[in-house]
Design an enzyme around this catalytic site. Structure first.
Site, mmCIF file in Angstrom:
data_model
loop_
_atom_site.group_PDB
_atom_site.id
_atom_site.type_symbol
_atom_site.label_atom_id
_atom_site.label_comp_id
_atom_site.label_asym_id
_atom_site.label_seq_id
_atom_site.Cartn_x
_atom_site.Cartn_y
_atom_site.Cartn_z
ATOM 1 N N HIS A 199 -2.389 6.998 7.270
ATOM 2 C CA HIS A 199 -1.293 8.451 7.050
ATOM 3 C C HIS A 199 -1.967 9.596 6.567
ATOM 4 O O HIS A 199 -1.335 10.905 6.679
ATOM 5 C CB HIS A 199 -0.805 6.937 5.802
ATOM 6 C CG HIS A 199 0.101 6.109 5.684
ATOM 7 N ND1 HIS A 199 1.973 7.311 6.673
ATOM 8 C CD2 HIS A 199 0.447 4.991 5.636
ATOM 9 C CE1 HIS A 199 2.620 6.366 6.806
ATOM 10 N NE2 HIS A 199 1.844 4.576 6.176
ATOM 11 N N HIS B 162 -4.257 1.198 7.794
ATOM 12 C CA HIS B 162 -2.396 1.706 7.760
ATOM 13 C C HIS B 162 -2.724 2.928 6.692
ATOM 14 O O HIS B 162 -2.242 3.791 7.684
ATOM 15 C CB HIS B 162 -1.675 0.677 7.529
ATOM 16 C CG HIS B 162 -0.682 1.160 7.793
ATOM 17 N ND1 HIS B 162 0.552 0.679 8.292
ATOM 18 C CD2 HIS B 162 0.364 1.744 6.375
ATOM 19 C CE1 HIS B 162 2.143 1.088 7.923
ATOM 20 N NE2 HIS B 162 1.535 1.911 6.441
ATOM 21 N N GLU B 163 -3.741 2.490 5.897
ATOM 22 C CA GLU B 163 -3.128 4.062 4.491
ATOM 23 C C GLU B 163 -4.004 5.132 5.126
ATOM 24 O O GLU B 163 -3.896 6.293 5.114
ATOM 25 C CB GLU B 163 -3.719 3.248 3.123
ATOM 26 C CG GLU B 163 -3.030 2.062 3.076
ATOM 27 C CD GLU B 163 -1.476 2.143 2.987
ATOM 28 O OE1 GLU B 163 -0.758 3.909 2.423
ATOM 29 O OE2 GLU B 163 -1.082 1.205 2.989
ATOM 30 N N GLN C 21 2.883 9.647 1.657
ATOM 31 C CA GLN C 21 3.831 9.744 2.157
ATOM 32 C C GLN C 21 4.982 10.325 0.780
ATOM 33 O O GLN C 21 6.200 9.408 1.105
ATOM 34 C CB GLN C 21 4.163 8.170 1.822
ATOM 35 C CG GLN C 21 3.808 7.238 3.141
ATOM 36 C CD GLN C 21 3.241 5.594 2.887
ATOM 37 O OE1 GLN C 21 2.244 5.125 1.945
ATOM 38 N NE2 GLN C 21 4.093 4.391 3.574
ATOM 39 N N GLY D 91 1.086 -1.406 -0.036
ATOM 40 C CA GLY D 91 -0.306 -0.143 -0.716
ATOM 41 C C GLY D 91 1.176 1.287 0.424
ATOM 42 O O GLY D 91 2.190 1.633 -0.216
ATOM 43 N N CYS E 33 5.781 -0.253 7.556
ATOM 44 C CA CYS E 33 5.678 0.786 6.676
ATOM 45 C C CYS E 33 7.279 1.425 5.645
ATOM 46 O O CYS E 33 8.189 0.658 6.640
ATOM 47 C CB CYS E 33 5.108 1.912 7.978
ATOM 48 S SG CYS E 33 4.655 3.589 6.983
ATOM 49 N N LEU E 34 6.884 2.046 3.985
ATOM 50 C CA LEU E 34 7.743 2.497 3.673
ATOM 51 C C LEU E 34 8.544 3.375 4.620
ATOM 52 O O LEU E 34 9.575 3.701 4.024
ATOM 53 C CB LEU E 34 7.204 2.878 2.466
ATOM 54 C CG LEU E 34 6.637 0.962 1.526
ATOM 55 C CD1 LEU E 34 5.946 1.703 0.233
ATOM 56 C CD2 LEU E 34 7.702 0.365 1.177
HETATM 57 O O1 GNR Z 1 4.361 -2.815 2.133
HETATM 58 C C1 GNR Z 1 3.438 -2.702 3.618
HETATM 59 N N1 GNR Z 1 2.955 -3.467 4.199
HETATM 60 C C2 GNR Z 1 2.846 -3.906 5.289
HETATM 61 C C3 GNR Z 1 2.797 -5.146 6.180
HETATM 62 C C4 GNR Z 1 1.402 -4.717 7.293
HETATM 63 C C5 GNR Z 1 0.673 -3.827 7.489
HETATM 64 C C6 GNR Z 1 0.980 -3.055 6.918
HETATM 65 C C7 GNR Z 1 1.291 -2.839 5.355
HETATM 66 S S1 GNR Z 1 1.208 -0.695 4.643
HETATM 67 C C8 GNR Z 1 3.292 -0.932 3.888
HETATM 68 C C9 GNR Z 1 3.082 -0.281 3.164
HETATM 69 C C10 GNR Z 1 2.749 1.494 3.974
HETATM 70 O O2 GNR Z 1 3.893 1.500 4.408
HETATM 71 N N2 GNR Z 1 1.687 1.518 3.041
HETATM 72 O O3 GNR Z 1 1.617 2.856 3.997
HETATM 73 NI NI NI Z 2 2.667 3.148 5.647
#
Ligand code: GNR
Ligand code: NI
Length: 167
Positions: free
Chosen positions: A137, A133-134, A51, A46, A91-92
């Site tokens: 953000h 999670h997104e 980001q 995601g 998270c990236l």
């Molecule tokens: O790549 C991602 N893997 C992930 C694994 C577990 C829970 C959430 C994520 S999202 C993350 C990519 C990211 O930072 N999205 O904002």
């Molecule tokens: Ni993230």
């Protein structure tokens, strides 16, 4: 298409609350294409516009094994949630850090697609985790902020140490 640079925690721009998209046009569709390319290249499941330092309510998600199920969500909203699950998240914007977070097990989501049409879907498991999670953000929240102050402090020093080495 273009790869976009990803902001790294604790960049204060990650705490910006993103604004709703007023109209879905070619610029928005180009941004979505660039975000998808950036997510696949990372690789991640995601990516939120926050980001890549664009403070509009747009996310891309693909939780499929074969990277064949791209979803673009514009102005996404969780309209129902139930249950609880604990999942290890990464998270990236916080590379190398993986921690368990408790979230809703199931969510119902309303969003606009890349033509500006409203649609709804239900998600559970990893897709539900990723949607939550997104959207966090877009609200300026990074998953590590759910952790204890002790863990967050340790993560910040680890990231600071790594930044000194790579700088
Ligand atoms: O790549 C991602 N893997 C992930 C694994 C577990 C829970 C959430 C994520 S999202 C993350 C990519 C990211 O930072 N999205 O904002
Ligand atoms: Ni993230």
């Amino acid at each position: 298409m273009a790869l976009l640079p990803i902001l790294r925690y604790p960049d204060p721009r990650l705490h910006t609350v993103a604004a709703p998209v007023a109209g879905v046009d070619e610029d928005i569709r180009r941004l979505i294409a660039d975000m998808a390319e950036t997510m696949y290249e990372a690789p991640g499941i995601g990516l939120a516009a926050t980001q890549v330092d664009v403070h509009k309510r747009i996310v891309v998600i693909d939780v499929s094994e074969d990277r064949s199920d791209l979803r673009a969500l514009i102005n996404p909203e969780i309209i129902e949630r139930d249950g609880e699950q604990v999942h290890e998240e990464g998270c990236l914007s916080v590379p190398g850090i993986y921690e368990k977070v408790t979230r809703a097990e199931r969510v119902k989501v309303r969003a606009l697609n890349d033509k500006g049409e409203p649609f709804e879907f239900e998600a559970d498991g990893l897709l539900a985790v990723c949607v939550q999670h997104e959207i966090d953000h877009l609200d300026g929240k990074v998953f590590v902020e759910y952790l204890s102050q002790l863990k967050l402090g340790r993560i910040k020093s680890k990231l600071a140490k790594k930044a000194r080495i790579t700088a």
